[in-house]
Every structure is written in C-alpha cells, then in structure tokens.
Design an enzyme around this catalytic site. Structure first.
Site, mmCIF file in Angstrom:
data_model
loop_
_atom_site.group_PDB
_atom_site.id
_atom_site.type_symbol
_atom_site.label_atom_id
_atom_site.label_comp_id
_atom_site.label_asym_id
_atom_site.label_seq_id
_atom_site.Cartn_x
_atom_site.Cartn_y
_atom_site.Cartn_z
ATOM 1 N N GLY A 201 0.832 -1.194 0.000
ATOM 2 C CA GLY A 201 0.000 0.000 0.000
ATOM 3 C C GLY A 201 0.862 1.237 0.000
ATOM 4 N N GLY A 203 0.716 4.868 1.617
ATOM 5 C CA GLY A 203 0.034 5.809 2.500
ATOM 6 C C GLY A 203 0.373 7.215 2.075
ATOM 7 C CG ASP A 311 -8.922 10.223 8.126
ATOM 8 O OD1 ASP A 311 -9.906 10.380 7.364
ATOM 9 O OD2 ASP A 311 -7.763 10.041 7.715
HETATM 10 P P1 ADP Z 1 -2.197 6.510 5.303
HETATM 11 O O1 ADP Z 1 -0.992 6.911 6.046
HETATM 12 O O2 ADP Z 1 -2.298 7.135 3.970
HETATM 13 O O3 ADP Z 1 -3.477 6.636 6.059
HETATM 14 P P2 ADP Z 1 -2.822 3.751 5.507
HETATM 15 O O4 ADP Z 1 -2.478 3.367 6.900
HETATM 16 O O5 ADP Z 1 -4.265 4.021 5.289
HETATM 17 O O6 ADP Z 1 -1.966 4.960 5.034
HETATM 18 O O7 ADP Z 1 -2.298 2.609 4.546
HETATM 19 C C1 ADP Z 1 -2.378 2.699 3.150
HETATM 20 C C2 ADP Z 1 -2.811 1.363 2.567
HETATM 21 O O8 ADP Z 1 -1.879 0.324 2.925
HETATM 22 C C3 ADP Z 1 -4.152 0.872 3.105
HETATM 23 O O9 ADP Z 1 -5.225 1.386 2.378
HETATM 24 C C4 ADP Z 1 -4.038 -0.630 2.953
HETATM 25 O O10 ADP Z 1 -4.381 -1.021 1.661
HETATM 26 C C5 ADP Z 1 -2.558 -0.874 3.215
HETATM 27 N N1 ADP Z 1 -2.371 -1.226 4.644
HETATM 28 C C6 ADP Z 1 -2.158 -0.386 5.682
HETATM 29 N N2 ADP Z 1 -2.039 -1.040 6.845
HETATM 30 C C7 ADP Z 1 -2.167 -2.351 6.561
HETATM 31 C C8 ADP Z 1 -2.163 -3.563 7.343
HETATM 32 N N3 ADP Z 1 -1.990 -3.527 8.669
HETATM 33 N N4 ADP Z 1 -2.350 -4.739 6.695
HETATM 34 C C9 ADP Z 1 -2.538 -4.763 5.363
HETATM 35 N N5 ADP Z 1 -2.563 -3.686 4.574
HETATM 36 C C10 ADP Z 1 -2.385 -2.478 5.151
#
Ligand code: ADP
Ligand code: MG
Length: 447
Positions: A201, A203, A311
């Site tokens: 992913g 972020g 959020d």
């Molecule tokens: P941001 O910092 O942009 O909020 P996120 O924490 O939402 O980032 O993570 C971005 C993407 O990475 C998520 O939408 C998901 O698809 C993947 N992801 C994040 N954390 C996990 C996890 N613990 N297990 C699997 N995929 C994850």
C-alpha cells in the site's frame, strides 16, 4: 500473584534478571519483552516466547508485567539531540564537560537549511557541517542520508569520516528520548527479526510493506521524513493504549529509515478495495452488516477510551483473512489539532460542527460512521457522487442528505440518517448503533 489472566499473544516486560534458569525455564534480563503463549495449569506460571531470542520456556507471572501504554507527550522526541537554532558557542557549552562521542545537532545560523553535527572529542568540540542537497544530507559528500535520524543512526554504528563514533546524545533540555521511553515500555522491536517483503500500500506519508516478524505476518508503515515521523508518535502512542478485536493491533516500532510502525497484517486490504473488487455479486448483505457491526464495536471501544478518530472512512477500515473488519489510522496524527490547515480535512466525511468550529468528538465520529455505512452499502462508491466539496457543504446546511444506496435495507438507511443529525447530541452512540445492527442481522437471519 493471582489476578493476572493474560491471554495468548499478550506482550509482557520482565521485572528483573533471571540468568540461571531451571530446566524448561526461560532465561532473561530485566526489561526483556516476551510473548505469552499460554497459562500453565496451576498457579502463576506461563509458557512464553522471548521476543529477542525466540526461545520458549516457562516464566513465573511474578517476574512479568504487562506492556504499558506510551503517553502522548509533546516532550517525547525521536530526535532529542536536535537543538534547533543555537550558535556554535552555545553548542560547545551544551557539550560540557567533555566526553568522547557526546554529540548534538543544531541548525546552521550561517547557512540556513543546513545542519551542524557537534561532537565532543579530546578536549575539543568539533563542528561538522551537514550539507542539504537534492533532498539528501551529507557531511563528507560520500555518505548520503534521507534524514537526520538515519544519519545519526549511521554514525552511532560507524565512525566513517568523522573523529569518533557517536556515543551519547546530549538531549535538548526538557526533551525525552522517544526511543528510550518506547524501549522501557516494551514497544521497541528488534530490526534483526524483521524481514521485509512487497509493497502492499501507499500511504499519504510513506509506503506500507508486507513483512514477517518472528514468524508472524506483519504490515510495516515506513515514515521516512523525520518531522512526519515525529507527528506519528501521537498515533503510535494512541495505539499503545488500546487492544480490541476490531482495532488494528500495533506490534511495536523500530527506529530505522525514519520510523517503522509494525502492525498485524490484514490480508484482505482496505474496505473500499475489498468491496469494489468483489461487488454485489460476491458480498451478501449479511457480510456488509457484519463489517458495519465490527466497525461500530471498535468505535464503541475507542469512545470508551476517550479517543476521537477524526478520519473514520472505509479507506481506513482493514479486512483480515477471516473477514473481520478493523479500524486503523486512529491516532489523529494527520489532522492538525488547531485546524490550521482545514484543506487537509476529509470534507465529505467530516461533521459540520467539526468543519466549521473544529469541534471533534465521538459524535463527529458518528457522523463519519454514517458516511462509512453509505460507502459500505454502495460497495465502495465515493460519497456525494458528482458533488463538489463546496456544493456538499452548502447543501448539507440546507438540510440535504444523501439518498440510500441501491438495494440498501431501509433500517440501515434510517441509521445513516440518524448519524447525520445536524445536532451532535441527537446522533446515536456507537453502543446504540451496535445494538441496532445486531437486531438487523438477527432479522435478516429470521427471514
Ligand atoms: P495513510 O498513512 O495514507 O493513512 P494507511 O495506513 O491508510 O496509510 O495505509 C495505506 C494502505 O496500505 C491501506 O489502504 C491498505 O491497503 C494498506 N495497509 C495499511 N495497513 C495495513 C495492514 N496492517 N495490513 C494490510 N494492509 C495495510
Ligand atoms: Mg489511511
């Protein structure tokens, strides 16, 4: 000694040394972290695994305390050795009495944007200019670093082109080392045990990688920018306070490449992608209701801990291998608490009073939860389709609310609408939402 009932997986910190173990017992030093495997029949013993060595054995409960929470403290710093804009002379003062390898970093007064690494050596203090060039930092134009944390990490391991290995940071007065506090509380993981895999992913603030930590599948969020990493300490601190089946679990952090946040791995990704890629044909209403219930239960728990999410959205809900939905990103790190930058707010998910007067509460989370319900029952559509952010804000004020998604059960639409009451006090609690969803699930099973 009784009264401790730690379930498997509980992380504990040892209270003292135990270097001469009897057969089957585990050896450990004070401050080591272990994972509970199971309670042993009888009193006060556990089978546990040492997080450092991976060895398994018996441990007395009296030697253990459960890993504690980290308090979100503004004095907690990933860079306690960073003193900001002080002069060279002031830096020399700070590094008295002399001690080989005692160091600090300051901002250069003469060359704004550059830093200076000041190191005590012999009876002198040596000042190394750190040149900021094309987004990297370097002292000798040979070794380049993407941030100060990495640079310090490097010179604590290798002397390289400087007079001595860095030994001891001189903290800025009033600052506490986040690394030390995390280690003391048992949240610092060991880089050696981490294997990194594919990127899963992206972020807003860094990549998310798949990995393995001591045999467990994990997801690792890597925040490279040191300023952002510092902001993420708040999020991490919030994660150390909670433990619930519907909240993504933090395993710990590693200070490397900036910051690694190590979490349980959620194999089916975020809820938006989950629903978009499968759609109506593959995900029955009952599953949607179960996801909605999972989220409501996780949020009810967060509310009970007096934590406001800010959020809540389907993109921040992650799905496990067993189809359990869990809330992630609950540390408020991304939203400026003073609302200085309102443009960063997720407008279409944020309650009117939060947008207008910065009044965030569990009730504004409930508003967002209503939007999340809408996203869920529309299989991952973006809310307020075709409306601009400006139009949404205006229409909401006039009393407009979204139509129900196609095929949405009327009782669920009624729940959404109740979440979108203009007056926060009129919105249901997460507990109430949980009850209503359970009723709806039962109703679905009965027909
Ligand atoms: P941001 O910092 O942009 O909020 P996120 O924490 O939402 O980032 O993570 C971005 C993407 O990475 C998520 O939408 C998901 O698809 C993947 N992801 C994040 N954390 C996990 C996890 N613990 N297990 C699997 N995929 C994850
Ligand atoms: Mg996110």
């Amino acid at each position: 000694m009784s009264g401790k009932h730690w379930p498997p997986g509980t992380q504990c910190v040892t209270k003292h040394d135990h270097t001469k173990p009897k057969p089957q017992e585990l050896a450990f030093h004070k401050g080591d972290v272990v994972t509970i495997i199971e309670a042993v029949e009888g009193k006060g013993w556990y089978r546990a695994r040492h997080n450092e060595t991976g060895q398994e054995g018996l441990m007395a409960a009296s030697a253990l305390r459960q890993r504690g929470a980290i308090r979100a403290d503004p004095k907690l710093s990933l860079m306690p050795w960073f003193h900001g804009k002080i002069s060279g002379a002031e830096a020399v003062q700070e590094l008295q009495p002399p001690e080989d390898g005692l160091f600090l970093v300051r901002e250069s007064v003469r060359h704004p944007g550059d830093y200076v690494l000041c190191v005590s050596f012999g009876k002198e203090v040596i000042h190394y200019r750190v040149v900021h060039e094309e987004n990297t930092l370097s002292i000798d134009s040979q070794q380049h670093f993407s941030n100060l944390i990495d640079m310090i990490e490097h010179y604590m391991k290798e002397q390289g082109a400087i007079c001595t290995k860095l030994v001891k940071p001189k903290p800025k007065s009033g600052m506490k080392s986040a690394e030390e506090e995390l280690a003391k509380a048992g949240w610092l993981l060991n880089l050696q045990h981490l294997t990194l895999g594919d990127r899963i992913g992206q972020g807003e603030f860094g990549d998310v990688l798949q990995g393995e930590y001591m045999g467990q599948k994990v997801a690792v969020k890597n925040i490279k920018c040191d300023v952002t990493a510092q902001a993420f300490l708040t999020e991490t601190a919030a994660m150390t306070k909670v433990r619930h089946k519907n909240l993504v679990c933090l395993l710990g952090v590693i200070l490397h490449n900036g910051l690694y946040i190590v979490m349980e791995f959620m194999s089916k990704g975020n809820l938006v992608n989950f629903l978009r890629t499968r759609g109506r044909a593959l995900v029955p209403t009952q599953q949607l209701l179960l996801f909605a219930l999972d989220v409501a239960q996780g949020m009810d728990y967060l509310e009970s801990k007096k934590l406001v999410h800010r959020d809540l959205a389907a993109r921040n809900i992650l799905i496990s291998e067993e189809n359990v939905a869990k809330v992630s990103d609950f540390g408020l790190a991304r939203v400026d608490p003073k609302g200085a930058d309102a443009t960063l707010l997720p407008i279409k998910w944020t309650a009117p009073e939060a947008l207008k007067h910065n009044k965030f509460s569990s009730k504004s989370d409930v508003w967002s939860y209503g939007i999340l319900l809408w996203e869920t029952f529309s299989f991952g559509r973006a809310p307020y389709p075709k409306l601009s952010l400006k139009e949404v804000t205006e229409l909401l004020e006039q009393g407009y609310r979204m139509e129900p998604p196609e095929g949405c059960p009327p009782a669920v639409y009624a729940l959404m609408k109740s979440c979108w009451a203009l007056e926060p006090g009129k919105r249901p609690s997460f507990k109430k939402l949980t009850e209503k969803l359970q009723k709806e699930l039962k109703h679905l099973g009965d027909v």
